[in-house]
Design a protein around this motif. Structure first.
Motif, short mmCIF file in Angstrom:
data_model
loop_
_atom_site.label_atom_id
_atom_site.label_comp_id
_atom_site.label_asym_id
_atom_site.label_seq_id
_atom_site.Cartn_x
_atom_site.Cartn_y
_atom_site.Cartn_z
N ASP A 190 0.80 -1.23 0.00
CA ASP A 190 0.00 0.00 0.00
C ASP A 190 0.83 1.27 0.00
O ASP A 190 0.27 2.37 0.05
CB ASP A 190 -0.93 0.02 1.22
N LYS A 191 2.15 1.15 -0.06
CA LYS A 191 2.98 2.36 -0.03
C LYS A 191 3.03 2.98 -1.43
O LYS A 191 3.38 2.29 -2.39
CB LYS A 191 4.40 2.03 0.44
N SER A 236 -2.42 -3.61 -8.43
CA SER A 236 -1.89 -2.57 -7.56
C SER A 236 -1.86 -3.05 -6.11
O SER A 236 -1.40 -4.16 -5.82
CB SER A 236 -2.73 -1.29 -7.72
N MET A 237 -2.42 -2.25 -5.19
CA MET A 237 -2.39 -2.58 -3.76
C MET A 237 -3.72 -3.17 -3.26
O MET A 237 -3.88 -3.41 -2.07
CB MET A 237 -2.11 -1.30 -2.96
N PHE A 238 -4.65 -3.40 -4.17
CA PHE A 238 -6.02 -3.61 -3.76
C PHE A 238 -6.44 -5.07 -3.54
O PHE A 238 -7.61 -5.34 -3.33
CB PHE A 238 -6.95 -2.94 -4.77
N VAL A 242 -2.74 -10.10 3.34
CA VAL A 242 -2.84 -9.76 4.75
C VAL A 242 -2.90 -8.24 4.85
O VAL A 242 -2.46 -7.53 3.94
CB VAL A 242 -1.64 -10.30 5.57
N PRO A 243 -3.44 -7.69 5.95
CA PRO A 243 -3.46 -6.23 6.10
C PRO A 243 -2.05 -5.65 6.10
O PRO A 243 -1.12 -6.23 6.66
CB PRO A 243 -4.14 -6.03 7.46
N ASN A 244 -1.89 -4.49 5.47
CA ASN A 244 -0.58 -3.84 5.38
C ASN A 244 -0.26 -3.11 6.69
O ASN A 244 -0.24 -1.88 6.76
CB ASN A 244 -0.58 -2.85 4.22
N ARG A 250 3.68 -6.24 4.45
CA ARG A 250 3.81 -5.63 3.11
C ARG A 250 4.66 -6.51 2.19
O ARG A 250 4.42 -6.59 1.00
CB ARG A 250 4.42 -4.24 3.24
N GLN A 251 5.66 -7.17 2.76
CA GLN A 251 6.48 -8.07 1.96
C GLN A 251 5.65 -9.21 1.39
O GLN A 251 5.85 -9.63 0.24
CB GLN A 251 7.62 -8.61 2.81
N LYS A 252 4.69 -9.70 2.17
CA LYS A 252 3.83 -10.78 1.68
C LYS A 252 2.90 -10.29 0.57
O LYS A 252 2.56 -11.05 -0.34
CB LYS A 252 3.01 -11.36 2.84
#
Length: 278
Positions: A190-191, A236-238, A242-244, A250-252
């Protein structure tokens, strides 16, 4: 002649002479003064005329600049309208692609793996060999953590990624798996992209996720997987797994998924069964 009379006479003559001289000097002085005043007024009028011309030139220049700005504003408005229409078209296209992807994923996840036992065994061995490569034997979905494939913010595959994708392609080009299709899907965390050097290559996480999927597809093609068997998508990030909440999560979520699909699944280009997308 008596002295008194002579004095009076001389006084009268003097007064008359002075009066005559004054009368002769008066009109000339007034005339000169009038001429001087006229010259002053003429000079002032000329200066005002010059100022008026300068103001008129400035006004004309400002009017021209205003006309130019109005034309530019009209052109920008026209370009903005065109850009908005293109954006609407792209959003509609992306929405359509998203619906197709969702339909395809539902179809893929709702059915068992199309891989036979031999291909499943080989994929499982590949997962045992590479810890950052996951394989689900029940669905046939392979998952690459982005760190094994790409450097941060890059869509250039690492040298080690070439080998694992080569082995992946070898399995897909052998036996019963040769008839199956492949969908490569990129995901990010999500970054938002902040580095200027990265933004020049990938303006958003949408670009990064799709560009990474494209890189994997092109590499699999290089290793012999036919392009008509493959498709590429980015989410993308959507679609986080797992929750960021932290760097580990975030790595996952930074990953590339490869869905192995049955021959009748629509992946790219030719649509053998359009009703699947309705």
């Amino acid at each position: 002649m008596p002295i008194l009379v002579r004095v009076c006479l001389l006084t009268a003559v003097s007064l008359f002479t002075i009066s005559q001289s004054a009368c002769q000097r008066g009109p000339n002085a007034q005339l000169r003064q009038s001429m001087y005043r006229s010259q002053q007024l003429y000079d002032q009028n000329s200066e005002l005329a010059m100022q008026r011309d300068q103001f008129q030139q400035s006004a004309n220049a400002l009017q021209h600049e205003r006309d130019q700005l109005a034309m530019r504003a009209q052109s920008l408005e026209s370009n903005l309208n065109i850009a908005n229409k293109r954006l609407d078209n792209l959003n509609a296209e992306r929405s359509e692609m998203q619906q197709r992807y969702v339909s395809l994923m539902k179809k893929a996840k709702g059915q068992p793996s199309p891989l036979d036992g031999e291909a499943t065994r080989r994929f499982q061995e590949l997962a045992d060999k590479y810890p950052d490569f996951e394989f689900d034997p029940h669905t046939g979905v392979s998952k690459f953590h982005s760190d094994i494939l790409f450097a941060s913010g890059s869509d250039n595959l690492k040298p080690a990624a070439q080998e694992i994708l080569n082995q992946f392609a070898a399995i897909m080009n052998d036996g019963n798996a040769k008839r199956l299709n492949v969908l490569v899907v990129g995901h990010t965390d999500d970054k938002p992209i902040s580095k200027a050097s990265t933004q020049r290559q990938h303006r958003t996480n949408w670009h990064l996720s799709t560009n990474r999927a494209n890189s994997v597809v092109l590499t699999l093609s290089k290793f012999g997987v036919k392009q008509e068997r493959m498709g590429a998508a980015g989410y993308s990030m959507f679609q986080p797994v797992v929750p960021n909440q932290n760097d580990s999560a975030r790595q996952k979520n930074r990953r590339v998924e490869i869905f192995v699909l049955a021959p009748d699944a629509v992946v790219a280009g030719w649509d053998p069964n359009p009703t699947l997308l309705n």
